[in-house]
Design a protein around this motif. Structure first.
Motif, PDB file in Angstrom:
ATOM      1  N   LEU A  25       9.028   6.516 -28.318  1.00 38.07           N
ATOM      2  CA  LEU A  25      10.401   6.417 -27.839  1.00 38.07           C
ATOM      3  C   LEU A  25      11.359   6.026 -28.952  1.00 38.07           C
ATOM      4  O   LEU A  25      12.535   6.422 -28.961  1.00 38.07           O
ATOM      5  N   ASP A  26      10.848   5.191 -29.893  1.00 37.80           N
ATOM      6  CA  ASP A  26      11.697   4.791 -31.015  1.00 37.80           C
ATOM      7  C   ASP A  26      11.945   5.941 -31.973  1.00 37.80           C
ATOM      8  O   ASP A  26      13.015   6.038 -32.584  1.00 37.80           O
ATOM      9  N   ASP A  27      10.980   6.837 -32.103  1.00 37.92           N
ATOM     10  CA  ASP A  27      11.094   7.929 -33.074  1.00 37.92           C
ATOM     11  C   ASP A  27      11.795   9.156 -32.509  1.00 37.92           C
ATOM     12  O   ASP A  27      12.379   9.943 -33.247  1.00 37.92           O
ATOM     13  N   MET A  28      11.712   9.346 -31.179  1.00 36.02           N
ATOM     14  CA  MET A  28      12.225  10.578 -30.593  1.00 36.02           C
ATOM     15  C   MET A  28      13.207  10.268 -29.470  1.00 36.02           C
ATOM     16  O   MET A  28      13.173   9.177 -28.882  1.00 36.02           O
ATOM     17  N   MET A  29      14.044  11.244 -29.176  1.00 34.36           N
ATOM     18  CA  MET A  29      14.991  11.135 -28.077  1.00 34.36           C
ATOM     19  C   MET A  29      14.328  11.736 -26.826  1.00 34.36           C
ATOM     20  O   MET A  29      14.048  12.935 -26.773  1.00 34.36           O
ATOM     21  N   ILE A  30      14.043  10.893 -25.834  1.00 35.43           N
ATOM     22  CA  ILE A  30      13.396  11.327 -24.605  1.00 35.43           C
ATOM     23  C   ILE A  30      14.421  11.293 -23.487  1.00 35.43           C
ATOM     24  O   ILE A  30      15.127  10.295 -23.307  1.00 35.43           O
ATOM     25  N   PRO A  31      14.551  12.373 -22.696  1.00 36.08           N
ATOM     26  CA  PRO A  31      15.502  12.342 -21.560  1.00 36.08           C
ATOM     27  C   PRO A  31      15.133  11.243 -20.566  1.00 36.08           C
ATOM     28  O   PRO A  31      13.959  10.889 -20.404  1.00 36.08           O
ATOM     29  N   GLY A  32      16.141  10.729 -19.882  1.00 32.64           N
ATOM     30  CA  GLY A  32      15.923   9.634 -18.936  1.00 32.64           C
ATOM     31  C   GLY A  32      14.916   9.935 -17.840  1.00 32.64           C
ATOM     32  O   GLY A  32      14.026   9.113 -17.572  1.00 32.64           O
ATOM     33  N   PRO A  33      14.983  11.094 -17.163  1.00 32.92           N
ATOM     34  CA  PRO A  33      14.005  11.372 -16.095  1.00 32.92           C
ATOM     35  C   PRO A  33      12.554  11.408 -16.582  1.00 32.92           C
ATOM     36  O   PRO A  33      11.631  11.209 -15.798  1.00 32.92           O
ATOM     37  N   ALA A  34      12.350  11.650 -17.887  1.00 33.62           N
ATOM     38  CA  ALA A  34      10.978  11.760 -18.404  1.00 33.62           C
ATOM     39  C   ALA A  34      10.414  10.414 -18.841  1.00 33.62           C
ATOM     40  O   ALA A  34       9.238  10.339 -19.219  1.00 33.62           O
ATOM     41  N   LEU A  35      11.228   9.363 -18.785  1.00 38.82           N
ATOM     42  CA  LEU A  35      10.739   8.053 -19.241  1.00 38.82           C
ATOM     43  C   LEU A  35       9.635   7.488 -18.345  1.00 38.82           C
ATOM     44  O   LEU A  35       8.844   6.663 -18.777  1.00 38.82           O
ATOM     45  N   ARG A  36       9.593   7.958 -17.100  1.00 41.76           N
ATOM     46  CA  ARG A  36       8.594   7.416 -16.181  1.00 41.76           C
ATOM     47  C   ARG A  36       7.175   7.769 -16.606  1.00 41.76           C
ATOM     48  O   ARG A  36       6.228   7.093 -16.234  1.00 41.76           O
ATOM     49  N   PHE A  37       7.047   8.823 -17.417  1.00 41.96           N
ATOM     50  CA  PHE A  37       5.717   9.193 -17.882  1.00 41.96           C
ATOM     51  C   PHE A  37       5.207   8.268 -18.986  1.00 41.96           C
ATOM     52  O   PHE A  37       4.034   8.291 -19.322  1.00 41.96           O
ATOM     53  N   PHE A  38       6.107   7.458 -19.570  1.00 42.98           N
ATOM     54  CA  PHE A  38       5.723   6.579 -20.676  1.00 42.98           C
ATOM     55  C   PHE A  38       5.554   5.130 -20.234  1.00 42.98           C
ATOM     56  O   PHE A  38       5.181   4.278 -21.028  1.00 42.98           O
ATOM     57  N   LYS A  39       5.846   4.823 -18.943  1.00 39.58           N
ATOM     58  CA  LYS A  39       5.744   3.454 -18.462  1.00 39.58           C
ATOM     59  C   LYS A  39       4.290   3.024 -18.359  1.00 39.58           C
ATOM     60  O   LYS A  39       3.389   3.838 -18.155  1.00 39.58           O
ATOM     61  N   ALA A  40       4.072   1.723 -18.494  1.00 41.45           N
ATOM     62  CA  ALA A  40       2.718   1.177 -18.370  1.00 41.45           C
ATOM     63  C   ALA A  40       2.328   1.127 -16.902  1.00 41.45           C
ATOM     64  O   ALA A  40       3.120   0.741 -16.038  1.00 41.45           O
ATOM     65  N   LYS A  41       1.106   1.528 -16.611  1.00 42.80           N
ATOM     66  CA  LYS A  41       0.619   1.540 -15.234  1.00 42.80           C
ATOM     67  C   LYS A  41      -0.079   0.227 -14.926  1.00 42.80           C
ATOM     68  O   LYS A  41      -0.880  -0.267 -15.720  1.00 42.80           O
ATOM     69  N   LYS A  42       0.240  -0.327 -13.754  1.00 45.31           N
ATOM     70  CA  LYS A  42      -0.382  -1.579 -13.326  1.00 45.31           C
ATOM     71  C   LYS A  42      -1.776  -1.293 -12.782  1.00 45.31           C
ATOM     72  O   LYS A  42      -1.989  -0.346 -12.023  1.00 45.31           O
ATOM     73  N   ALA A  43      -2.700  -2.125 -13.187  1.00 40.04           N
ATOM     74  CA  ALA A  43      -4.086  -1.988 -12.693  1.00 40.04           C
ATOM     75  C   ALA A  43      -4.170  -2.551 -11.287  1.00 40.04           C
ATOM     76  O   ALA A  43      -3.771  -3.694 -11.032  1.00 40.04           O
ATOM     77  N   LYS A  44      -4.650  -1.751 -10.351  1.00 42.69           N
ATOM     78  CA  LYS A  44      -4.785  -2.191  -8.973  1.00 42.69           C
ATOM     79  C   LYS A  44      -6.036  -3.048  -8.817  1.00 42.69           C
ATOM     80  O   LYS A  44      -7.120  -2.667  -9.278  1.00 42.69           O
ATOM     81  N   LYS A  45      -5.899  -4.168  -8.164  1.00 38.28           N
ATOM     82  CA  LYS A  45      -7.020  -5.084  -7.940  1.00 38.28           C
ATOM     83  C   LYS A  45      -7.384  -5.086  -6.466  1.00 38.28           C
ATOM     84  O   LYS A  45      -6.517  -5.216  -5.604  1.00 38.28           O
ATOM     85  N   ARG A  46      -8.656  -4.935  -6.192  1.00 39.61           N
ATOM     86  CA  ARG A  46      -9.126  -5.013  -4.816  1.00 39.61           C
ATOM     87  C   ARG A  46      -9.447  -6.459  -4.469  1.00 39.61           C
ATOM     88  O   ARG A  46      -9.899  -7.218  -5.321  1.00 39.61           O
ATOM     89  N   PRO A  47      -9.245  -6.831  -3.221  1.00 37.79           N
ATOM     90  CA  PRO A  47      -9.654  -8.183  -2.807  1.00 37.79           C
ATOM     91  C   PRO A  47     -11.152  -8.374  -2.985  1.00 37.79           C
ATOM     92  O   PRO A  47     -11.947  -7.442  -2.869  1.00 37.79           O
ATOM     93  N   GLU A  48     -11.557  -9.619  -3.271  1.00 32.07           N
ATOM     94  CA  GLU A  48     -12.975  -9.907  -3.504  1.00 32.07           C
ATOM     95  C   GLU A  48     -13.816  -9.617  -2.271  1.00 32.07           C
ATOM     96  O   GLU A  48     -14.956  -9.180  -2.363  1.00 32.07           O
ATOM     97  N   SER A  49     -13.237  -9.880  -1.061  1.00 34.73           N
ATOM     98  CA  SER A  49     -13.993  -9.647   0.167  1.00 34.73           C
ATOM     99  C   SER A  49     -14.322  -8.171   0.344  1.00 34.73           C
ATOM    100  O   SER A  49     -15.420  -7.796   0.729  1.00 34.73           O
ATOM    101  N   CYS A  50     -13.353  -7.289   0.024  1.00 40.62           N
ATOM    102  CA  CYS A  50     -13.583  -5.857   0.167  1.00 40.62           C
ATOM    103  C   CYS A  50     -14.624  -5.357  -0.819  1.00 40.62           C
ATOM    104  O   CYS A  50     -15.496  -4.573  -0.479  1.00 40.62           O
ATOM    105  N   SER A  51     -14.514  -5.848  -2.072  1.00 40.04           N
ATOM    106  CA  SER A  51     -15.484  -5.408  -3.080  1.00 40.04           C
ATOM    107  C   SER A  51     -16.871  -5.893  -2.740  1.00 40.04           C
ATOM    108  O   SER A  51     -17.862  -5.190  -2.922  1.00 40.04           O
ATOM    109  N   LEU A  52     -16.963  -7.129  -2.185  1.00 41.67           N
ATOM    110  CA  LEU A  52     -18.272  -7.667  -1.809  1.00 41.67           C
ATOM    111  C   LEU A  52     -18.867  -6.877  -0.663  1.00 41.67           C
ATOM    112  O   LEU A  52     -20.049  -6.521  -0.673  1.00 41.67           O
TER     113      LEU A  52
END
Length: 202
Positions: A25-52
């Motif tokens: 992003l610092d080196d190139m000009m990215i259009p605003g609508p395309a920025l969502r492809f560069f966002k960090a994805k949150k890791a989904k956590k399952r409850p311990e009871s479900c995993s057990l």
């Protein structure tokens, strides 16, 4: 002492973009609508009871067999439909021997003794338990080979006389258990004296 409520510390927020994406992003000009492809994805956590629970269910699924390893559906106690079909096939065999012309003399009642009929749980397989009536080893071999060679023809005749509406696989299987029991009884009888036999027999 202060009565102020201690607030839990907030966890630090993750950076909006991962380092490798931030460099792009610092080196190139990215259009605003395309920025969502560069966002960090949150890791989904399952409850311990479900995993057990899921781990327990998977463990049961893969370690507990549905049936015993040595399970044989022909050895289990037959239910009413199995008994009725077995009796029907037994009558069809008797009719076949009285009406049809056998393809070989080694499959006739003079050389073959039908011990019984066993039917599987799904009523799709049948075992005709037989025993050669002759005691000569060579003739017993002829009986076994004749039944195996003419199984297809004999099966079709049995099915025709039984008037079955569904397909049924019929096999002729030597009844070794009955022969073993007879041998045991003969050994016991030979070991007993005449007086002991007189006491046992009515």
């Amino acid at each position: 002492m202060s009565n102020s409520i201690i607030k839990p510390r907030k966890q630090p927020k993750l950076p909006r973009y991962p380092p490798e994406n931030q460099q792009i992003l610092d080196d190139m000009m990215i259009p605003g609508p395309a920025l969502r492809f560069f966002k960090a994805k949150k890791a989904k956590k399952r409850p311990e009871s479900c995993s057990l629970a899921s781990s327990i269910s998977i463990e049961k699924l893969y370690t507990t067999p549905a049936r015993l390893v040595n399970f044989n559906e022909f050895d289990s106690t037959p239910n009413i439909p199995q008994q009725r079909l077995a009796e029907r096939l037994q009558r069809a065999i008797s009719t076949m021997y009285s009406i049809e012309t056998m393809p070989s003399r080694w499959v006739t009642p003079g050389y073959v003794m039908i011990r019984g009929v066993k039917v599987s749980r799904n009523l799709r397989k049948c075992r005709v338990m037989y025993e050669p009536s002759t005691t000569v080893k060579k003739e017993r071999g002829y009986v076994h080979r004749a039944l195996q060679g003419h199984t297809h023809l004999l099966s079709s005749m049995i099915r025709n006389h039984a008037q079955l509406k569904r397909p049924l696989s019929i096999k002729f299987v030597p009844d070794t258990q009955a022969k073993e029991l007879e041998d045991v009884f003969e050994q016991i009888e030979s070991s007993l004296t005449k007086e002991e036999l007189a006491m046992i027999t009515p």
